[in-house]
Design a protein around this motif. Structure first.
Motif, PDB file in Angstrom:
ATOM      1  N   LEU A   1       4.083   3.972  -4.244  1.00  0.00           N
ATOM      2  CA  LEU A   1       3.811   2.617  -4.705  1.00  0.00           C
ATOM      3  C   LEU A   1       5.056   1.750  -4.604  1.00  0.00           C
ATOM      4  O   LEU A   1       6.163   2.247  -4.794  1.00  0.00           O
ATOM      5  CB  LEU A   1       3.329   2.647  -6.163  1.00  0.00           C
ATOM      6  CG  LEU A   1       2.114   3.516  -6.463  1.00  0.00           C
ATOM      7  CD1 LEU A   1       1.871   3.565  -7.959  1.00  0.00           C
ATOM      8  CD2 LEU A   1       0.902   2.999  -5.737  1.00  0.00           C
ATOM      9  N   PRO A   2       4.869   0.457  -4.358  1.00  0.00           N
ATOM     10  CA  PRO A   2       6.019  -0.446  -4.274  1.00  0.00           C
ATOM     11  C   PRO A   2       6.497  -0.915  -5.654  1.00  0.00           C
ATOM     12  O   PRO A   2       7.447  -1.699  -5.740  1.00  0.00           O
ATOM     13  CB  PRO A   2       5.480  -1.620  -3.454  1.00  0.00           C
ATOM     14  CG  PRO A   2       4.022  -1.660  -3.793  1.00  0.00           C
ATOM     15  CD  PRO A   2       3.624  -0.215  -3.976  1.00  0.00           C
ATOM     16  N   VAL A   3       5.854  -0.461  -6.702  1.00  0.00           N
ATOM     17  CA  VAL A   3       6.194  -0.862  -8.070  1.00  0.00           C
ATOM     18  C   VAL A   3       6.167   0.381  -8.958  1.00  0.00           C
ATOM     19  O   VAL A   3       5.613   1.410  -8.597  1.00  0.00           O
ATOM     20  CB  VAL A   3       5.202  -1.907  -8.635  1.00  0.00           C
ATOM     21  CG1 VAL A   3       5.236  -3.185  -7.824  1.00  0.00           C
ATOM     22  CG2 VAL A   3       3.783  -1.350  -8.667  1.00  0.00           C
ATOM     23  N   THR A   4       6.732   0.259 -10.139  1.00  0.00           N
ATOM     24  CA  THR A   4       6.658   1.308 -11.138  1.00  0.00           C
ATOM     25  C   THR A   4       5.464   1.029 -12.039  1.00  0.00           C
ATOM     26  O   THR A   4       5.302  -0.095 -12.511  1.00  0.00           O
ATOM     27  CB  THR A   4       7.949   1.339 -11.988  1.00  0.00           C
ATOM     28  OG1 THR A   4       9.058   1.572 -11.119  1.00  0.00           O
ATOM     29  CG2 THR A   4       7.896   2.423 -13.038  1.00  0.00           C
TER      30      THR A   4
ATOM     31  N   SER B   1      -0.958  -3.804  -0.063  1.00  0.00           N
ATOM     32  CA  SER B   1       0.260  -4.073   0.690  1.00  0.00           C
ATOM     33  C   SER B   1       1.470  -3.432   0.013  1.00  0.00           C
ATOM     34  O   SER B   1       1.637  -3.513  -1.197  1.00  0.00           O
ATOM     35  CB  SER B   1       0.463  -5.586   0.791  1.00  0.00           C
ATOM     36  OG  SER B   1       1.647  -5.872   1.497  1.00  0.00           O
ATOM     37  N   GLY B   2       2.294  -2.774   0.793  1.00  0.00           N
ATOM     38  CA  GLY B   2       3.497  -2.147   0.270  1.00  0.00           C
ATOM     39  C   GLY B   2       3.329  -0.681  -0.081  1.00  0.00           C
ATOM     40  O   GLY B   2       4.304   0.030  -0.297  1.00  0.00           O
ATOM     41  N   CYS B   3       2.099  -0.195  -0.148  1.00  0.00           N
ATOM     42  CA  CYS B   3       1.851   1.212  -0.450  1.00  0.00           C
ATOM     43  C   CYS B   3       1.940   2.035   0.833  1.00  0.00           C
ATOM     44  O   CYS B   3       1.557   1.571   1.906  1.00  0.00           O
ATOM     45  CB  CYS B   3       0.470   1.411  -1.063  1.00  0.00           C
ATOM     46  SG  CYS B   3       0.313   0.720  -2.714  1.00  0.00           S
ATOM     47  N   THR B   4       2.444   3.244   0.702  1.00  0.00           N
ATOM     48  CA  THR B   4       2.490   4.171   1.828  1.00  0.00           C
ATOM     49  C   THR B   4       1.639   5.380   1.470  1.00  0.00           C
ATOM     50  O   THR B   4       1.856   6.012   0.441  1.00  0.00           O
ATOM     51  CB  THR B   4       3.938   4.620   2.111  1.00  0.00           C
ATOM     52  OG1 THR B   4       4.743   3.467   2.357  1.00  0.00           O
ATOM     53  CG2 THR B   4       3.990   5.538   3.319  1.00  0.00           C
ATOM     54  N   TYR B   5       0.669   5.661   2.313  1.00  0.00           N
ATOM     55  CA  TYR B   5      -0.265   6.755   2.074  1.00  0.00           C
ATOM     56  C   TYR B   5       0.149   7.983   2.884  1.00  0.00           C
ATOM     57  O   TYR B   5       0.510   7.869   4.052  1.00  0.00           O
ATOM     58  CB  TYR B   5      -1.686   6.344   2.480  1.00  0.00           C
ATOM     59  CG  TYR B   5      -2.265   5.301   1.557  1.00  0.00           C
ATOM     60  CD1 TYR B   5      -3.134   5.661   0.539  1.00  0.00           C
ATOM     61  CD2 TYR B   5      -1.934   3.953   1.696  1.00  0.00           C
ATOM     62  CE1 TYR B   5      -3.656   4.710  -0.317  1.00  0.00           C
ATOM     63  CE2 TYR B   5      -2.450   3.000   0.834  1.00  0.00           C
ATOM     64  CZ  TYR B   5      -3.313   3.384  -0.168  1.00  0.00           C
ATOM     65  OH  TYR B   5      -3.830   2.453  -1.028  1.00  0.00           O
ATOM     66  N   HIS B   6       0.069   9.140   2.252  1.00  0.00           N
ATOM     67  CA  HIS B   6       0.361  10.419   2.891  1.00  0.00           C
ATOM     68  C   HIS B   6      -0.877  11.287   2.721  1.00  0.00           C
ATOM     69  O   HIS B   6      -1.316  11.514   1.601  1.00  0.00           O
ATOM     70  CB  HIS B   6       1.556  11.100   2.219  1.00  0.00           C
ATOM     71  CG  HIS B   6       2.764  10.231   2.117  1.00  0.00           C
ATOM     72  ND1 HIS B   6       3.675  10.091   3.136  1.00  0.00           N
ATOM     73  CD2 HIS B   6       3.186   9.424   1.108  1.00  0.00           C
ATOM     74  CE1 HIS B   6       4.624   9.246   2.747  1.00  0.00           C
ATOM     75  NE2 HIS B   6       4.348   8.825   1.523  1.00  0.00           N
ATOM     76  N   THR B   7      -1.441  11.747   3.821  1.00  0.00           N
ATOM     77  CA  THR B   7      -2.621  12.607   3.744  1.00  0.00           C
ATOM     78  C   THR B   7      -2.368  13.890   4.522  1.00  0.00           C
ATOM     79  O   THR B   7      -1.643  13.908   5.525  1.00  0.00           O
ATOM     80  CB  THR B   7      -3.878  11.917   4.302  1.00  0.00           C
ATOM     81  OG1 THR B   7      -3.630  11.546   5.665  1.00  0.00           O
ATOM     82  CG2 THR B   7      -4.234  10.687   3.505  1.00  0.00           C
TER      83      THR B   7
END
Length: 64
Positions: A29-32, A10-16
């Protein structure tokens, strides 16, 4: 055939991107991340292994 699954990230955005001779995957990623060198190497190996499974599936379908 790929199956739809429940989201585990949850919170991740994937680019393909899938081109004729090039495939890219990037994830926002939603975090560092604060990984040690050893942890980063482990993540690299895990990513390689998972992507390799997908590429092997694609190439097998092409008779390679």
């Amino acid at each position: 055939m790929a199956l739809e699954t429940n989201c585990l990230t949850s919170g991740c955005t994937y680019h393909t991107y899938v081109g004729e001779t090039h495939i890219e995957v990037a994830v926002d990623l939603p975090v560092t991340l604060d990984l040690s060198e050893e942890e980063a190497e482990e993540v690299e190996k895990l990513l390689h292994n998972q992507v390799e499974l997908v590429i092997a599936y694609v190439l097998k379908g092409r008779g390679q």
